[in-house]
Each structure stands twice: as structure tokens, then as C-alpha cells.
Motif scaffolding. Structure first.
Motif, short mmCIF file in Angstrom:
data_model
loop_
_atom_site.label_atom_id
_atom_site.label_comp_id
_atom_site.label_asym_id
_atom_site.label_seq_id
_atom_site.Cartn_x
_atom_site.Cartn_y
_atom_site.Cartn_z
N PHE A 195 0.83 -1.21 0.00
CA PHE A 195 0.00 0.00 0.00
C PHE A 195 0.87 1.25 0.00
O PHE A 195 0.63 2.20 -0.77
N LEU A 196 1.89 1.26 0.85
CA LEU A 196 2.80 2.40 0.91
C LEU A 196 3.62 2.51 -0.36
O LEU A 196 3.82 3.61 -0.90
N ARG A 197 4.06 1.38 -0.87
CA ARG A 197 4.89 1.38 -2.09
C ARG A 197 4.11 1.85 -3.31
O ARG A 197 4.55 2.73 -4.06
N VAL A 273 12.10 -2.38 -0.35
CA VAL A 273 10.70 -2.80 -0.23
C VAL A 273 9.77 -1.73 -0.79
O VAL A 273 8.70 -2.03 -1.34
N LEU A 274 10.17 -0.47 -0.69
CA LEU A 274 9.33 0.63 -1.15
C LEU A 274 9.64 1.08 -2.57
O LEU A 274 8.99 1.99 -3.07
N LYS A 275 10.62 0.47 -3.20
CA LYS A 275 10.93 0.84 -4.58
C LYS A 275 9.98 0.13 -5.52
O LYS A 275 9.68 -1.06 -5.36
N LEU A 276 9.51 0.85 -6.50
CA LEU A 276 8.42 0.35 -7.35
C LEU A 276 8.89 -0.37 -8.60
O LEU A 276 9.71 0.16 -9.34
N PRO A 277 8.34 -1.57 -8.83
CA PRO A 277 8.53 -2.17 -10.16
C PRO A 277 7.67 -1.44 -11.19
O PRO A 277 8.00 -1.36 -12.35
N SER A 278 6.52 -0.94 -10.73
CA SER A 278 5.63 -0.17 -11.58
C SER A 278 4.67 0.59 -10.68
O SER A 278 4.51 0.27 -9.50
N THR A 281 -0.86 3.85 -9.56
CA THR A 281 -1.64 5.08 -9.49
C THR A 281 -1.07 6.21 -10.34
O THR A 281 -1.53 7.33 -10.26
N GLY A 282 -0.04 5.93 -11.13
CA GLY A 282 0.54 6.97 -11.96
C GLY A 282 1.47 7.87 -11.17
O GLY A 282 1.63 7.75 -9.96
N GLY A 283 2.15 8.78 -11.86
CA GLY A 283 3.05 9.69 -11.19
C GLY A 283 4.47 9.17 -11.18
O GLY A 283 4.80 8.16 -11.78
N ILE A 284 5.34 9.90 -10.49
CA ILE A 284 6.76 9.59 -10.47
C ILE A 284 7.12 8.99 -9.12
O ILE A 284 6.80 9.57 -8.08
N PRO A 285 7.79 7.83 -9.10
CA PRO A 285 8.16 7.24 -7.81
C PRO A 285 9.18 8.11 -7.09
O PRO A 285 9.93 8.87 -7.70
N LEU A 291 14.50 9.89 2.02
CA LEU A 291 13.09 10.06 2.35
C LEU A 291 12.42 8.71 2.53
O LEU A 291 11.64 8.51 3.47
N LEU A 292 12.72 7.76 1.64
CA LEU A 292 12.15 6.41 1.78
C LEU A 292 12.60 5.77 3.09
O LEU A 292 11.80 5.12 3.78
N ALA A 293 13.87 5.96 3.44
CA ALA A 293 14.38 5.40 4.69
C ALA A 293 13.65 6.03 5.88
O ALA A 293 13.34 5.34 6.87
N ASN A 294 13.37 7.32 5.79
CA ASN A 294 12.65 8.00 6.86
C ASN A 294 11.22 7.48 6.98
O ASN A 294 10.69 7.29 8.07
N MET A 295 10.59 7.20 5.83
CA MET A 295 9.24 6.65 5.83
C MET A 295 9.22 5.27 6.49
O MET A 295 8.31 4.94 7.24
#
Length: 561
Positions: A195-197, A273-278, A281-285, A291-295
Motif C-alpha cells: 500500500f505504501l509502495r 521494499v518501497l521501490k516500485l517495479p511499476s 496510481t501513476g506519477g513519479i516514484p 526520504l524512503l528510509a525516513n518513511m
């Protein structure tokens, strides 16, 4: 941990644009509206945890006779505890009741003050018993891995119904970890991290301001609210409610209350874990790894806060009100308790300070080792008949073949590094087993290690006849009570028998045999299960209860050690 106010929650929900509100998240799933769970009890105290449906001033009433009889003569001895509950604490609270009588049955009622028609529990089944000062025997139920969805949309009841029938025969229940699954198998329920990813661009828009600053406080408030939904969904089970409202329970988290393999992943691997294969919902990962580490870190803090709200607050604590900091790193989640001087219990935390990158003591952390050694030195006496250790991950279960499988199945890396048997944990394992064997041998008493995690059932007896001839250590593993279990054939990969191996040079050197011999006493897989361990003085037996999926029949098998 710092709680957010109801005004903050309302303000945040008004700000939410594309992200779901907590009530919209998994909106089709039925939530738990109310629940009473009995926590730690002693001869004179009890912790009674409540989840109530609405805000208000709630009363917990205790008395020694049922509420549905003429109780005019009980007014003087009725005890009333009051707490005003708001949504800021998810409408949960743990009442701490003092000045109770030893070995006494207390009936309870939870009601909204001033509203006689709003009572949660007040019938004859709503009661618990305080502890005794001395015990000749004890009966302990153990379970782990509660995931009633496990890839399906239907709620899987598992073995809860069978356990609920035993309420009158149990002294206490231990939940050995994974009481919820934040990363449950989709499509049964949303994976928290997926969900977060998959929505990270929406999170970015919501919680990063125009100057690029991450609004950590608002993000944490939202994560806390979402994680609470998992508990409300997972614990919405009548059989669970029945037994936890009757029998004192003690719980500890494992990785799935946080993230699969938490502690066995490096920071880089957590970020992955939070890096997107795709993007769904659109937009830029988000490309900013800091920032991801902080999340990830703030999400862990949210997991810890909600774990404390729903589980840990009912456990024994040194202080009446648990002072948990906003950042839980380094916090002591392990704890001890007893039943008389005869039966001593210690619960190990294998997630709160688990760090695979640490120089040593990677599973427990140095502080926990020191606390446990001090407990063994001060709490175990000649009056002790048996010791119970809760270790969420078993000391003995899988064979070395499974450990080698990481070379061709990289996805098993974190699962294997979670285990005491992983070479990187051998120094820590050997140190704690040496302490167990020493105490067991010194007092000629059994030590029973209760474990979960692996979605199978097993029992092993560990002995060291050369160094500690009077010692006996038993490792009982019971998993999973509702989670989809491993296939029945998984028993072929269990450790059979033989001497335990250790790898020198902190897991990097040669492998050699130790003096510890492991004997398999029981092995089963492919079933939902729980265990009931009985101690009569120094004699230990365990009855495994399971549900045969194909026929729905309840079966059991007893092992005497």
C-alpha cells in the motif's frame, strides 16, 4: 509513545485528498467494535484491556458474584475503575486493578457511565481468576501466527474454536508473535508495505510540502491510524473474544507486526521494499532514498506504538505506567513473570532491537542478554520447578538443508537470518544456551522454550550429557493458529536428530559439532494448531491440537518429555 489528539486526527482526515481515510481503508472488512482481554494477573492485581465502541467515561466493575443475580449485598465489595476514552488512543485502554484477592474469580462488567443500556460485558462468562501464591501444576496454552486471510477473502477460523473450549482448564495463554500480519498475502487483505509502495506518489503529495520538507508528524499519525485497522480487522473473532476475555494472556511481537524479516534486513533492503517495479496510481516514484528510509523508520515507530496499545500494555511491566519514548529504538520489550515461586517465565523480544548489521548480539541486543542473565541469577531458586522461555523463533526446527537453500532462493535470506541456527547468530545462540544449560543443570529443572514463526509444529529435547548431565531443555514450536500452514511434506525438511553444529569465527569459519544433542519428539505440518503445555512439578507434557483441513476434524497428540 506520544498519542495524537482527536483534533489532530480530524484535521488530518480533512487534509487527505486521494489517500483513503482509516475507515475507508479495507472498507469492506468488518471491524472489531468492542473487546475485553485479560492481561497479566498476580495474586493481588490484574490488567484488563478494553476496546470500546464510542468515546466517553467508561467503567470497569469487578465483583465476586455474577452481575445478573441480586447483588445488593455486594455493593460494598464491588470495585469500580473509571477511564475517559477518546479516539486518540483508538478507544483502547488497559485498566490496572489493585487490591484484589488471591486465587479469586472476579466477574466484570464494562459500561458507559450514565448509560445503563451501553454495557459490553456483564454475563456469567465474563470472569477471570487471580493468580495463586503457590502452584503444584500449571497449564499453558501457546499459539502464534494469526492470519485468517492468508491469500483468501474469507476469514479462516483456524484452531480458535478448539482453544476456546479449553478456557476453564488453562492458567494462561501466550501469544508467541505474528498476532497480526501487516504484510499479509494479497488479495485477502491489503499488504501495508505494498500500500505504501504503490501509493508513494500520493504519500509524497500529501506529506511533503512545497519546500520539500517531510511532515513526519502527520505521516506518523496516518500510519498509526492505518495500522490500527489491521488489529481491528484481525481480532474480530468471536472465539478469540471468548477465550481472551477469560484467560490471562501474554504476548510478544514478531516480524509480521512490522515487516517480513524485520531486523534481518539492512537499511538498503528495507528501502528496496518501497521501490516500485511499476506504479498503479501513476506519477513519479520517490527517488530520494533518504526520504524512503525516513518513511520506513517512522512506519516502524507507528508499528511499535500500536503494538503497545493493543498488546504490550497488558504485559507485566516494572512501572505502573509504561514510559515509552516516541522513538522505540533501544526500548526493552522483553519481560518476566511467574506463577508462584515454582514456575518462572521470560519472554524474549526478537524484533525490537534485532539488527543483522550489529557487531554482536544481533537477535536480542546486548542489553536484553544482560537482563536475562540477571533474571536467571536472581529469580531461579531451589523452589523453581520449571522455567518457560518464549522465543518467537525456535532454537531447533529446520535441517541444515533449508539453511543451504538461500544459495538458490534469495527470498529466504531474511527468514534464515531470523533463525538462531543461522551461522551469523551462532555466537549469540551458543551463549544463551550455555546459560540455559547451566541453570537447568544446577537445579535439575526443565527449561521449556516456546516458539512459533515457522507455520509448522515440532518438539525437540536438547541435552548435553558431557557438560551438563542433569540439564534438560525442551523446544516446543506451534505455528500457525490461522495462517495458511506449510505443506504436510515440510516435515521432511525438519531437523531430525543429532548434535547441534556451530560455525566458528562469528559464522564465517569452519563448522564443528557441539556437545548439544537434539532429539526430535514430534513433527507435523499442513495444519492449523496450538499447543497446551502442562507442568506437574518437574514433569512436562505437551498436547498439540490441530484441525484437519480436509475433514474439519479436531485432533490432538500428547508428548511426554
Amino acid at each position: 509513545m506520544g498519542a495524537c489528539s482527536s483534533h489532530e486526527l480530524e484535521g488530518l482526515e480533512k487534509k487527505l485528498t486521494s489517500l483513503p481515510t482509516p475507515s475507508e481503508f479495507e472498507g469492506a472488512k468488518v471491524r472489531l467494535s468492542h473487546l475485553v482481554m485479560i492481561g497479566d494477573v498476580t495474586p493481588s492485581t490484574a490488567k484488563v484491556w478494553v476496546k470500546v465502541p464510542i468515546s466517553g467515561k467508561w467503567e470497569l466493575k469487578l465483583q465476586t458474584k455474577p452481575f445478573n443475580i441480586d447483588d445488593s449485598q455486594l455493593q460494598d465489595e464491588r470495585m469500580i475503575f473509571v477511564k475517559y476514552l477518546e479516539a486518540e488512543v483508538s478507544l483502547t485502554f488497559c485498566f490496572e486493578c489493585d487490591d484484589l484477592k488471591e486465587n479469586t474469580t472476579y466477574f466484570y462488567s464494562v459500561s458507559l457511565q450514565g448509560a445503563t443500556n451501553v454495557a459490553l460485558n456483564s454475563d456469567k462468562s465474563c470472569h477471570f481468576c487471580t493468580a495463586k501464591s503457590n502452584y503444584d501444576s500449571i497449564s499453558v496454552a501457546f499459539f502464534s501466527c494469526h492470519d485468517p486471510f492468508s491469500g483468501n477473502n474469507d476469514f479462516e477460523p483456524g484452531a480458535w474454536h478448539s482453544m476456546s473450549k479449553l478456557a476453564d482448564d488453562l492458567d494462561l495463554i501466550i501469544g508467541g508473535g505474528d498476532q497480526i500480519y501487516l504484510d499479509s498475502n494479497e488479495p485477502g487483505i491489503t499488504d501495508f508495505w505494498v500500500f505504501l509502495r504503490d501509493n508513494q506518489n500520493l504519500f509524497y503529495d500529501q506529506f511533503v510540502d512545497s519546500k520539500g520538507s517531510f511532515r513526519e508528524h502527520d505521516f506518523r499519525i496516518y500510519m498509526v491510524q492505518i495500522i490500527r485497522q489491521y488489529y481491528l480487522i484481525y481480532w474480530n473473532d468471536q472465539n478469540m473474544s471468548h477465550i481472551f476475555g477469560r484467560v490471562p494472556s501474554y504476548m510478544i511481537w514478531n516480524d509480521h507486526e512490522i515487516m517480513d524479516g524485520w531486523g534481518s534486513l539492512t537499511l538498503k533492503e528495507k528501502v528496496e521494499v518501497l521501490k516500485l517495479p511499476s506504479l498503479k496510481t501513476g506519477g513519479i516514484p520517490i527517488e530520494d532514498e533518504s526520504l524512503l528510509a525516513n518513511m520506513v523508520e517512522i512506519s516502524f515507530q507507528a508499528c511499535a506504538q500500536v503494538y503497545n496499545e493493543f498488546q504490550h500494555c497488558r504485559n507485566p511491566t516494572a512501572k505502573k505506567y509504561l514510559p515509552i519514548q516516541d522513538n522505540p529504538t533501544g526500548f526493552a520489550w522483553d519481560y518476566s513473570y511467574n506463577r508462584g515461586s515454582q514456575y518462572q517465565f521470560y519472554t524474549l523480544d526478537m524484533r525490537g532491537n534485532h539488527d543483522c548489521t550489529a557487531a554482536s548480539d544481533r537477535l536480542l541486543g546486548r542489553g536484553q542478554h544482560e537482563r536475562m542473565l540477571q533474571w536467571l541469577d536472581t529469580s531461579i531458586t531451589k523452589e523453581t520447578e520449571a522455567i518457560f522461555i518464549t522465543s518467537p523463533v525456535p532454537f531447533v526446527h529446520w535441517s541444515s538443508i533449508v539453511e543451504l537453500s538461500v544459495h538458490f532462493m534469495k527470498s529466504l535470506k531474511d527468514d534464515l537470518m531470523d533463525a538462531w541456527s543461522h551461522p551469523s547468530n551462532h555466537v549469540e545462540r551458543d551463549k544463551i544456551l550455555a546459560a540455559f544449560f547451566y541453570i537447568s543443570n544446577l537445579y535439575s529443572i526443565p527449561i521449556v522454550i516456546l516458539s512459533g514463526d515457522v507455520h509448522c509444529v515440532s518438539a525437540y529435547t536438547l541435552t548435553d550429557k558431557k557438560k551438563f548431565p542433569n540439564a534438560r531443555i525442551i523446544n516446543i514450536t506451534s505455528s500457525a493458529i490461522t495462517r495458511k500452514p506449510c505443506a504436510a511434506q515440510a516435515t521432511n525438511a525438519f531437523h531430525a536428530k543429532g548434535y547441534m553444529k556451530t560455525r566458528e569465527n562469528d559464522g564465517k569459519g569452519v563448522s564443528r559439532l557441539t556437545n548439544i544433542h537434539c532429539e526430535q519428539n514430534f513433527a507435523k505440518s499442513g495444519v492449523n494448531n496450538f499447543a497446551v503445555v502442562k507442568a506437574e512439578r518437574k514433569s512436562i507434557s505437551c498436547t498439540f491440537h490441530w484441525v484437519e483441513k480436509s475433514r474439519g476434524k479436531l485432533k490432538q497428540s500428547t508428548v511426554k518429555f
